[in-house]
Structure formats: structure tokens, C-alpha cells
Design a protein around this motif. Structure first.
Motif, PDB file in Angstrom:
ATOM      1  N   GLN A 227       0.833  -1.186   0.000  1.00 26.85           N
ATOM      2  CA  GLN A 227       0.000   0.000   0.000  1.00 26.85           C
ATOM      3  C   GLN A 227       0.879   1.252   0.000  1.00 26.85           C
ATOM      4  OE1 GLN A 227      -2.767  -1.179  -0.930  1.00 26.85           O
ATOM      5  NE2 GLN A 227      -4.196  -0.740   0.735  1.00 26.85           N
ATOM      6  N   VAL A 228       0.589   2.173  -0.907  1.00 24.91           N
ATOM      7  CA  VAL A 228       1.374   3.389  -1.071  1.00 24.91           C
ATOM      8  C   VAL A 228       0.606   4.569  -0.493  1.00 24.91           C
ATOM      9  CG1 VAL A 228       2.377   4.973  -2.749  1.00 24.91           C
ATOM     10  CG2 VAL A 228       2.558   2.515  -3.100  1.00 24.91           C
TER      11      VAL A 228
ATOM     12  N   THR B 294       5.339   3.342   2.229  1.00 26.53           N
ATOM     13  CA  THR B 294       4.602   2.111   1.971  1.00 26.53           C
ATOM     14  C   THR B 294       4.301   1.416   3.286  1.00 26.53           C
ATOM     15  OG1 THR B 294       6.670   0.851   1.702  1.00 26.53           O
ATOM     16  CG2 THR B 294       5.632   1.731  -0.296  1.00 26.53           C
ATOM     17  N   LEU B 295       3.178   0.702   3.297  1.00 26.89           N
ATOM     18  CA  LEU B 295       2.804  -0.128   4.427  1.00 26.89           C
ATOM     19  C   LEU B 295       2.945  -1.584   4.007  1.00 26.89           C
ATOM     20  CD1 LEU B 295      -0.402   1.712   5.742  1.00 26.89           C
ATOM     21  CD2 LEU B 295       1.938   1.891   6.584  1.00 26.89           C
TER      22      LEU B 295
ATOM     23  N   ALA C  99       6.573  -3.707   8.198  1.00 29.90           N
ATOM     24  CA  ALA C  99       7.044  -2.386   8.614  1.00 29.90           C
ATOM     25  C   ALA C  99       6.523  -1.315   7.679  1.00 29.90           C
ATOM     26  CB  ALA C  99       8.580  -2.352   8.637  1.00 29.90           C
ATOM     27  N   ALA C 100       6.629  -0.072   8.155  1.00 29.20           N
ATOM     28  CA  ALA C 100       6.385   1.095   7.311  1.00 29.20           C
ATOM     29  C   ALA C 100       7.723   1.621   6.840  1.00 29.20           C
ATOM     30  CB  ALA C 100       5.643   2.160   8.098  1.00 29.20           C
TER      31      ALA C 100
ATOM     32  N   GLY D 256      15.020   3.739   5.243  1.00 28.73           N
ATOM     33  CA  GLY D 256      15.233   2.918   6.427  1.00 28.73           C
ATOM     34  C   GLY D 256      13.929   2.411   6.978  1.00 28.73           C
ATOM     35  N   ASP D 257      14.019   1.389   7.816  1.00 28.58           N
ATOM     36  CA  ASP D 257      12.855   0.859   8.502  1.00 28.58           C
ATOM     37  C   ASP D 257      12.742   1.538   9.862  1.00 28.58           C
ATOM     38  OD1 ASP D 257      12.522  -0.827   6.376  1.00 28.58           O
ATOM     39  OD2 ASP D 257      13.564  -2.502   7.320  1.00 28.58           O
TER      40      ASP D 257
END
Length: 452
Positions: free
Chosen positions: A223-224, A240-241, A245-246, A262-263
Motif C-alpha cells: 500500500q502506497v 509504503t505499508l 514495517a512502514a 530505512g525501517d
């Protein structure tokens, strides 16, 4: 403050490659008061303008000339400042760019401005577009001694770029007749939606500002959300989801380079570039609280800007990079706040009824656009950076997420109706509002800077 300037008559036509810088124009003082448009506000009567098909040497160039004139005229019409005349009103079917038009005849047809042109294919296969802009109120016919010409330019590119050339012609005409920069040679990045509400697919997509050439940049596996353009290049940031992680992403549209910033252990929201493109501001939610951070893209070091025990999100830099507007509920409901770029001097600027969200600073620095919710109604509004002169631009039920055209004159936003969102535009006066040419479901638009 007026935004109108006197129009100079431009004597020399200059050449421009689409990849090159804007050409320098030689100007001479006008011999008569030329046509002009006051775009400072209030009711504006659209200027009648004629745009006959540009001439061509053969069937191919004649077809391209017709397409370029139509796209250019459509750009100008959507701005709300121009009313292209129908072809049935034209007193001359074709025009020779080397011969001054019969301005008296065009004035009799109701035109106040006229654009004519010529399309040719050079020996190297490149498409060349020459055009002239005429003040129809000047001169008195075919023997007016050159009176009436306001602008003459030449653009050169590949035939496949004919739409960009049309947008560049529209930008040049718009600039000459309004005194403001155009915004037609631009692109929109957005979230294209499909599927049911329960299984919504959100893909990153891009299109020309007039809805042409839409294409997907992601495949829909993630998902963006919240794509945003850099103000200095054709680069975007978005989030993104994923299942784990996001993530915040950078994507260079011209080179195709893609990287992840990065996460983050918490949820990430609303990444947005600094004006010089060297930093990205965003909010991170941890343990029920969210704060605003800024990351230096060169060092990848992050700095926390807010520490209030509330929800701080949606940061947007001022054009000079010295300040940030953001959304916070520290006062009990979501409101707009401004702080210095280092996080100091945080102060509230919105005091109207309702909830204020999604602030974005205008490219000129004179306005901040936002979404305001009153009950179940969402509006697009603007206010000055000190909170003064707040006004509402739209009055539909569910409007949100404004983005500025690069000239600071027009906003695009998402409007939900019957369970689906469409993209719309509105000008800074609130007078000109219409659905965007892209007809499919879409949200989260972001306007690019002018292409180079």
C-alpha cells in the motif's frame, strides 16, 4: 497586491531545446497598450483567445500542428483566464507564420489574442515548433507594420515530445498575458486506487498535469501513501505499508534509482522534501505519540524537532527552508502550527472552527493550504503564514490533501463522492474549480516543479 505587469512586445524569436534552460527574450517597448489580465482576485472575465491549428509542411506535421494547438488551448482554458474561440468563428482557416494575420478580421470574430504557429521536421528528424502571440486589438490589418506581435518563440524536440511542446507554448502565452509563470509543463504523482473497500489496491502513479500519459510506478503489492515531489528535481518520496514495517522511499523518475530511507520501529507518516531537496521531514508514531523528525539525505542522520506529548504530523517547509508548518492536537483538536526549521519557536496559527490538517506551504511562501473539517464536511482552505486572511476555497462534502502548482496559483486535491475519490483543481481565489482530466479513482496528488 496586483499580479499584473505591462506586456512587452517581443521582437526576436529564439530557439529552445526542451532539455535546455528557458530562453532569453529580446523585448522592445509596446507601441500601444497591449492586452493583459489582472489575476489578483475578484471576478475575471476569461480572455477570448483564438488558437487555429498550427500550419505544417505535409500531412504529418499538419496533424501535429493541430494537436499542439488543441492541447495548448485546453491548457489555457482550464486556467479559467482564457476562453478559446470555436473553430467555426475563425475568419481565416489557415495562417502563414511569415505573414501578419488580418488582425481586424480576428478582432471582428471576437478574439482579443491570437496564437498561430508552424510545425516542421528538421533534417535531423527533430520537430520544430514556431509560434507567434498577437494582441488582436493592436494594428489594423495585414499591413500594420508588425504592430500587435507580443511574443515569438521556437521550441525544438523529438516528435514524441509534441505534448510537452504544446504545454511549453501554453506556459509562454500564460506568462506573457498574466505576468505569472505558467504551470502546464508539469506532472502529477498520485495514489491510484482500485478494488473494493475491503481489498483496496493503492499504487503509485504519475501523469501529465492534464491527465495524459498516466502510468504506474509500483505494482500494488504494498500500500502506497503520501507521495511528494522534490522542489528541485524529478524525484519523489513516499511511504509504503508492508506486512512487517512502514518504510519511506526515494524514487528518481528520470534515472529510475530507488532507495529506502530505512525501517522505523514506529509508524511513519507524511514524508516531504525540504526546498533544496537535501532533507526529508516526516512524523514517526511510537507508543501512541507522534513527533516530527527531519533526515539529512546525505548523512542519513535524523533530528527530532517536536517533543510535545501529542500528535504532531504533516510537516511542510517554507520555500526558503527556514520554517515548517505542521499539524498538532496539543491544543485539544488538530490545528496548524509553525516553527523554525530547527524546532524552535513553535506557535499556533489556526483558530477557526473545526479540525485543521494536511498543511502545505505555497511555492511563493505567501499562503498555506490545508484541509479543514467541520462535522462531516471537509474543505480546502488557505491562510497566510501568520494565520491571517483565512478563506475557504471549496464547499463540497469530502475534499482533502491539497498540493500546489509550481506557480502558486492553482491547487489540486482529492474529492470523495459515492465512495470513490477523484482529483480536482481549484484556483487560489476559489472561483475556478473543476474535476481533473484523470477520471479513475485517485488520492494524494503531488504537483511536480516545471520540467526542464
Amino acid at each position: 497586491m496586483t499580479m499584473t505587469r505591462p506586456l512587452a512586445r517581443l521582437a526576436a524569436a529564439v530557439s529552445l531545446l526542451l532539455a535546455a534552460a528557458t530562453p532569453a527574450l529580446a523585448a522592445s517597448p509596446p507601441q500601444q497598450p497591449p492586452v493583459e489580465i489582472d489575476v489578483s482576485g475578484g471576478q475575471v472575465q476569461p480572455l477570448p483567445i483564438a488558437a487555429p491549428a498550427f500550419a505544417g509542411a505535409d500531412a504529418r506535421t499538419s496533424q501535429l500542428g493541430g494537436q499542439i494547438a488543441r492541447v495548448m488551448a485546453a491548457d489555457l482554458e482550464r486556467s479559467g483566464f482564457f476562453r478559446p474561440l470555436p473553430q467555426s468563428a475563425f475568419p481565416q482557416a489557415t495562417l502563414d507564420i511569415a505573414v501578419q494575420p488580418d488582425l481586424t478580421a480576428w478582432r471582428g470574430a471576437g478574439a482579443q489574442a491570437l496564437v498561430n504557429g508552424l510545425t516542421t521536421i528538421d533534417a535531423d528528424g527533430r520537430l520544430r515548433v514556431d509560434f507567434r502571440l498577437w494582441d488582436v486589438g493592436s494594428g489594423s490589418g495585414a499591413n500594420a507594420g508588425g504592430q500587435g506581435q507580443l511574443l515569438g518563440l521556437q521550441f525544438t524536440s523529438t516528435p514524441e515530445n509534441w505534448r510537452r511542446m504544446a504545454h511549453k507554448v501554453a506556459d509562454a502565452v500564460y506568462r506573457q498575458l498574466t505576468g505569472e509563470d505558467g504551470y502546464f509543463d508539469t506532472r502529477i504523482v498520485f495514489v491510484a486506487e482500485s478494488g473494493t473497500r475491503a481489498q483496496r489496491i493503492k499504487r503509485l502513479a504519475i501523469m501529465d498535469q492534464d491527465g495524459a500519459n498516466p502510468s504506474f510506478l509500483t505494482d500494488g503489492t504494498e500500500q502506497v501513501l503520501t507521495p511528494r515531489f522534490s522542489g528541485t528535481s524529478q524525484e519523489i518520496t513516499y511511504m509504503t505499508l508492508g506486512t512487517d514495517a512502514a518504510r519511506v522511499h526515494l524514487f528518481n523518475i528520470e534515472t529510475g534509482r530507488h532507495e529506502t530511507l530505512g525501517d522505523f520501529s514506529g509508524m511513519v507518516f507524511a514524508p516531504r522534501f525540504s526546498p533544496d531537496g537535501t532533507k526529508v521531514a516526516f512524523s514517526v508514531q511510537k507508543d501512541g505519540n507522534s513527533d516530527i523528525y527531519v533526515m539529512d539525505l546525505r548523512s542519513r542522520e535524523s533530528k527530532r524537532l517536536t517533543t510535545d506529548p501529542s500528535i504532531d504530523t504533516s510537516p511542510s517547509f517554507s520555500p526558503d527552508g527556514t520554517k515548517v508548518v505542521f499539524n498538532s492536537d496539543r491544543g485539544g483538536s488538530p490545528q496548524l502550527y509553525v516553527m523554525n526549521a530547527n524546532g524552535s519557536n513553535q506557535r499556533r496559527i489556526s483558530f477557526g472552527k473545526g479540525r485543521y490538517t494536511t498543511p502545505v506551504w505555497s511555492p511563493k511562501g505567501d499562503w498555506i493550504a490545508f484541509t479543514r473539517q467541520e462535522g462531516s464536511t471537509f474543505h480546502i482552505g488557505v491562510m497566510h503564514p501568520d494565520g491571517s486572511e483565512e478563506r475557504t476555497l471549496t464547499s463540497a462534502g469530502l475534499d482533502e490533501g491539497p498540493t500546489w502548482a509550481p506557480n502558486g496559483r492553482v491547487l489540486m486535491f482529492a474529492r470523495e463522492s459515492a465512495g470513490s475519490s477523484r482529483l480536482w483543481t481549484v484556483d487560489i481565489t476559489g472561483r475556478v474549480s473543476r474535476a481533473a482530466e484523470y477520471r479513475a479513482a485517485a488520492t494524494d496528488p503531488a504537483w511536480s516543479p516545471l520540467l526542464k
